[in-house]
Each structure stands twice: as structure tokens, then as C-alpha cells.
Write a protein that holds these residues in place. Sequence first.
Motif, mmCIF file in Angstrom:
data_model
loop_
_atom_site.group_PDB
_atom_site.id
_atom_site.type_symbol
_atom_site.label_atom_id
_atom_site.label_comp_id
_atom_site.label_asym_id
_atom_site.label_seq_id
_atom_site.Cartn_x
_atom_site.Cartn_y
_atom_site.Cartn_z
ATOM 1 N N THR A 144 0.827 -1.200 0.000
ATOM 2 C CA THR A 144 0.000 0.000 0.000
ATOM 3 C C THR A 144 0.860 1.249 0.000
ATOM 4 O O THR A 144 1.970 1.255 0.546
ATOM 5 C CB THR A 144 -0.940 0.022 1.231
ATOM 6 O OG1 THR A 144 -1.754 1.194 1.169
ATOM 7 C CG2 THR A 144 -0.157 0.025 2.539
ATOM 8 N N LEU A 145 0.344 2.301 -0.610
ATOM 9 C CA LEU A 145 0.966 3.626 -0.558
ATOM 10 C C LEU A 145 0.279 4.504 0.479
ATOM 11 O O LEU A 145 0.617 5.671 0.635
ATOM 12 C CB LEU A 145 0.899 4.295 -1.939
ATOM 13 C CG LEU A 145 1.658 3.573 -3.060
ATOM 14 C CD1 LEU A 145 1.448 4.294 -4.395
ATOM 15 C CD2 LEU A 145 3.136 3.466 -2.749
ATOM 16 N N GLY A 146 -0.692 3.937 1.186
ATOM 17 C CA GLY A 146 -1.399 4.684 2.210
ATOM 18 C C GLY A 146 -0.708 4.598 3.558
ATOM 19 O O GLY A 146 0.327 3.950 3.717
ATOM 20 N N ASP A 147 -1.285 5.278 4.529
ATOM 21 C CA ASP A 147 -0.816 5.182 5.911
ATOM 22 C C ASP A 147 -1.543 4.024 6.594
ATOM 23 O O ASP A 147 -2.688 3.720 6.265
ATOM 24 C CB ASP A 147 -1.103 6.480 6.660
ATOM 25 C CG ASP A 147 -0.392 7.679 6.040
ATOM 26 O OD1 ASP A 147 0.785 7.523 5.670
ATOM 27 O OD2 ASP A 147 -1.030 8.741 5.921
ATOM 28 N N TYR A 148 -0.879 3.398 7.547
ATOM 29 C CA TYR A 148 -1.539 2.287 8.231
ATOM 30 C C TYR A 148 -1.257 2.353 9.722
ATOM 31 O O TYR A 148 -0.242 2.874 10.177
ATOM 32 C CB TYR A 148 -1.074 0.937 7.662
ATOM 33 C CG TYR A 148 0.375 0.603 7.923
ATOM 34 C CD1 TYR A 148 0.750 -0.120 9.064
ATOM 35 C CD2 TYR A 148 1.367 1.018 7.043
ATOM 36 C CE1 TYR A 148 2.083 -0.412 9.311
ATOM 37 C CE2 TYR A 148 2.696 0.730 7.285
ATOM 38 C CZ TYR A 148 3.045 0.015 8.412
ATOM 39 O OH TYR A 148 4.362 -0.266 8.663
ATOM 40 N N THR A 149 -2.192 1.803 10.480
ATOM 41 C CA THR A 149 -2.071 1.710 11.926
ATOM 42 C C THR A 149 -2.242 0.258 12.330
ATOM 43 O O THR A 149 -3.276 -0.355 12.026
ATOM 44 C CB THR A 149 -3.141 2.565 12.630
ATOM 45 O OG1 THR A 149 -3.029 3.925 12.191
ATOM 46 C CG2 THR A 149 -2.963 2.512 14.146
ATOM 47 N N MET A 150 -1.233 -0.294 12.999
ATOM 48 C CA MET A 150 -1.280 -1.691 13.399
ATOM 49 C C MET A 150 -2.233 -1.864 14.578
ATOM 50 O O MET A 150 -2.264 -1.060 15.507
ATOM 51 C CB MET A 150 0.117 -2.165 13.795
ATOM 52 C CG MET A 150 0.229 -3.673 14.000
ATOM 53 S SD MET A 150 0.002 -4.619 12.480
ATOM 54 C CE MET A 150 1.473 -4.129 11.554
ATOM 55 N N GLY A 151 -3.042 -2.919 14.535
ATOM 56 C CA GLY A 151 -3.936 -3.217 15.633
ATOM 57 C C GLY A 151 -3.188 -3.736 16.848
ATOM 58 O O GLY A 151 -2.071 -4.254 16.736
ATOM 59 N N ALA B 108 0.484 -23.144 11.008
ATOM 60 C CA ALA B 108 1.819 -22.877 11.551
ATOM 61 C C ALA B 108 1.810 -21.527 12.247
ATOM 62 O O ALA B 108 0.886 -20.719 12.060
ATOM 63 C CB ALA B 108 2.879 -22.890 10.451
ATOM 64 N N ALA B 109 2.825 -21.278 13.049
ATOM 65 C CA ALA B 109 2.965 -19.969 13.696
ATOM 66 C C ALA B 109 3.215 -18.903 12.639
ATOM 67 O O ALA B 109 3.850 -19.152 11.618
ATOM 68 C CB ALA B 109 4.113 -20.007 14.698
ATOM 69 N N TRP B 110 2.716 -17.680 12.897
ATOM 70 C CA TRP B 110 2.874 -16.613 11.913
ATOM 71 C C TRP B 110 2.922 -15.276 12.624
ATOM 72 O O TRP B 110 2.588 -15.150 13.806
ATOM 73 C CB TRP B 110 1.720 -16.628 10.897
ATOM 74 C CG TRP B 110 0.386 -16.321 11.510
ATOM 75 C CD1 TRP B 110 -0.432 -17.212 12.165
ATOM 76 C CD2 TRP B 110 -0.294 -15.067 11.527
ATOM 77 N NE1 TRP B 110 -1.571 -16.591 12.583
ATOM 78 C CE2 TRP B 110 -1.529 -15.283 12.216
ATOM 79 C CE3 TRP B 110 0.019 -13.794 11.034
ATOM 80 C CZ2 TRP B 110 -2.442 -14.243 12.415
ATOM 81 C CZ3 TRP B 110 -0.893 -12.767 11.246
ATOM 82 C CH2 TRP B 110 -2.095 -12.995 11.921
ATOM 83 N N HIS B 111 3.377 -14.245 11.886
ATOM 84 C CA HIS B 111 3.412 -12.893 12.428
ATOM 85 C C HIS B 111 3.355 -11.891 11.287
ATOM 86 O O HIS B 111 3.655 -12.225 10.126
ATOM 87 C CB HIS B 111 4.685 -12.659 13.256
ATOM 88 C CG HIS B 111 5.944 -12.693 12.458
ATOM 89 N ND1 HIS B 111 6.579 -13.868 12.119
ATOM 90 C CD2 HIS B 111 6.684 -11.689 11.906
ATOM 91 C CE1 HIS B 111 7.654 -13.595 11.406
ATOM 92 N NE2 HIS B 111 7.736 -12.277 11.262
ATOM 93 N N LEU B 112 2.928 -10.681 11.612
ATOM 94 C CA LEU B 112 2.959 -9.578 10.662
ATOM 95 C C LEU B 112 4.306 -8.882 10.736
ATOM 96 O O LEU B 112 4.790 -8.566 11.825
ATOM 97 C CB LEU B 112 1.852 -8.569 10.975
ATOM 98 C CG LEU B 112 0.419 -8.960 10.605
ATOM 99 C CD1 LEU B 112 -0.546 -7.894 11.093
ATOM 100 C CD2 LEU B 112 0.271 -9.160 9.112
ATOM 101 N N GLU B 113 4.905 -8.627 9.601
ATOM 102 C CA GLU B 113 6.197 -7.952 9.537
ATOM 103 C C GLU B 113 6.061 -6.697 8.711
ATOM 104 O O GLU B 113 5.571 -6.740 7.575
ATOM 105 C CB GLU B 113 7.244 -8.885 8.928
ATOM 106 C CG GLU B 113 8.641 -8.284 8.875
ATOM 107 C CD GLU B 113 9.676 -9.281 8.389
ATOM 108 O OE1 GLU B 113 10.632 -8.856 7.696
ATOM 109 O OE2 GLU B 113 9.537 -10.476 8.690
ATOM 110 N N GLU B 114 6.479 -5.577 9.263
ATOM 111 C CA GLU B 114 6.394 -4.286 8.573
ATOM 112 C C GLU B 114 7.686 -4.014 7.810
ATOM 113 O O GLU B 114 8.781 -4.151 8.352
ATOM 114 C CB GLU B 114 6.132 -3.173 9.574
ATOM 115 C CG GLU B 114 4.879 -3.392 10.424
ATOM 116 C CD GLU B 114 4.767 -2.411 11.565
ATOM 117 O OE1 GLU B 114 4.628 -1.207 11.300
ATOM 118 O OE2 GLU B 114 4.832 -2.847 12.728
ATOM 119 N N LYS B 115 7.566 -3.616 6.539
ATOM 120 C CA LYS B 115 8.725 -3.322 5.719
ATOM 121 C C LYS B 115 8.527 -1.997 5.001
ATOM 122 O O LYS B 115 7.413 -1.604 4.706
ATOM 123 C CB LYS B 115 8.958 -4.424 4.678
ATOM 124 C CG LYS B 115 9.344 -5.776 5.275
ATOM 125 C CD LYS B 115 9.673 -6.779 4.193
ATOM 126 C CE LYS B 115 10.101 -8.104 4.783
ATOM 127 N NZ LYS B 115 10.441 -9.106 3.759
#
Length: 218
Positions: free
Chosen positions: A174-181, A211-218
Motif C-alpha cells: 500500500t501507498l497509504g498510511d496504516y495503523t497496526m492493531g 503454523a505460527a505466523w506474524h505480521l512484519e512491517e517493511k
Amino acid sequence: PDFKKVLDGDLLPRHLFPNAMVYVGRSSRMQIGLKGGNNDELHNHNDVGSWTLTVDGVEIAGDPGHEEYTAKTFGPHRYESQLLNSYGHPVPVVAGDLQGTGAGYHATIAETNFTDKIDTFALDLSTAYPMVAKKLGSLRRKLELRRRKGHDVLTIADFLSAKRKIPFESPFVTLGDYTMGKDRKSFTVTRSEGSRSASIKVQVGVKADGAAWHLEEK
């Protein structure tokens, strides 16, 4: 166009182009495009399975577009660019591998089911990835657009069948702004465009099984 009139006949609720493997779906506010094809198309990017989402005509997420063209863009090092290879597109990274280059790396249409309330469109992406095609099993991407009054829901799900445990990434571009929950399993994307006074907000939830998972910000 007036997107509020999409389902009243001004615009069709969907278009399907089977030869190009391109689906375009519309609701009262949401527009989603998903492509299959192959990685030897005219002005090709390695983008089998790529998608783009707009809400009220504002692009929220999807394909970021092309790079600034240079001599390298049209030479043997073209796919070193992260905007031209599959890294820069909202398509999976499988066991660290990107999609292959050439007509042999392609999708096939796996499912189509369209009604007034729900559109389902699925692609088999197995042959777009060298690792999947040769060693692992299968990879399928399924899109579901649910048209609800005032609350449209879009789901994009990837289904990987592997013979051994491997890392798997499915990016949201995305080119937008985001806020992580707070739960780290959801986030909100906000974007405004041009002279539009109001911003568009989209709630994005992420779920993964097996499986285990996570969100990763790049």
C-alpha cells in the motif's frame, strides 16, 4: 463514475477476461482486480496472481506500478528490479523464492462462481514458482467478494500444500498510511487522493492456519 450506481446498471458487477485470466469485480464502493496470465507478457512484470483494490475510486492497495525506466529496464538485468520482479507485487514469496521469468511460469483458472451477492475467482499459481512446481506441491489463490449493504467484504486467501515445512510470505502493498492493531493480527489503512476532502479507511484482518505466523512491517 458514480460508484454508488454500480449495481443499478451503470457499471456491471464484474468482468471476466478468461484468455488473459483477469477478473474485475465491483460492489457499491469497492473495485477489485486480480490477474493470472504468465510471466512473458508484453511489457512484462513477474506478477502472476497480482491484485489491486480501490474504494470509491481511491487505490488502497495492490500493484505499485512501474519503476523509473533506465537502460537496465530493457536489458538482461531487468528482473533485478524489485518493482519488475515479483517481490514488488502483492504475490507470495515461497520458501524465499520469487516467481520465475518466462511463459512457462503462469497461472490457470481454478474456480469461477458469480452471484449477485458473492463472487468467487481462484487461480492455481503452482507453475509460477520454480520451487512449488518442482518440489513442493500446490499453491492456489482464491478471491471472494461479498457484497453487503454498507459493508462489503473482500477476502484473498492463499492455500499452500507442501511436502515439508517452509516459510511462506503473502505481502500487502500500500501507498497509504496504516495503523497496526493491538492484537498484531489486523491493521487499518487510510488514504486520501487528489482534492478529495475525506480519507478512505479500510480495515484489514489477517488469519493463517497450520503454523505460527506474524505480521512484519517493511
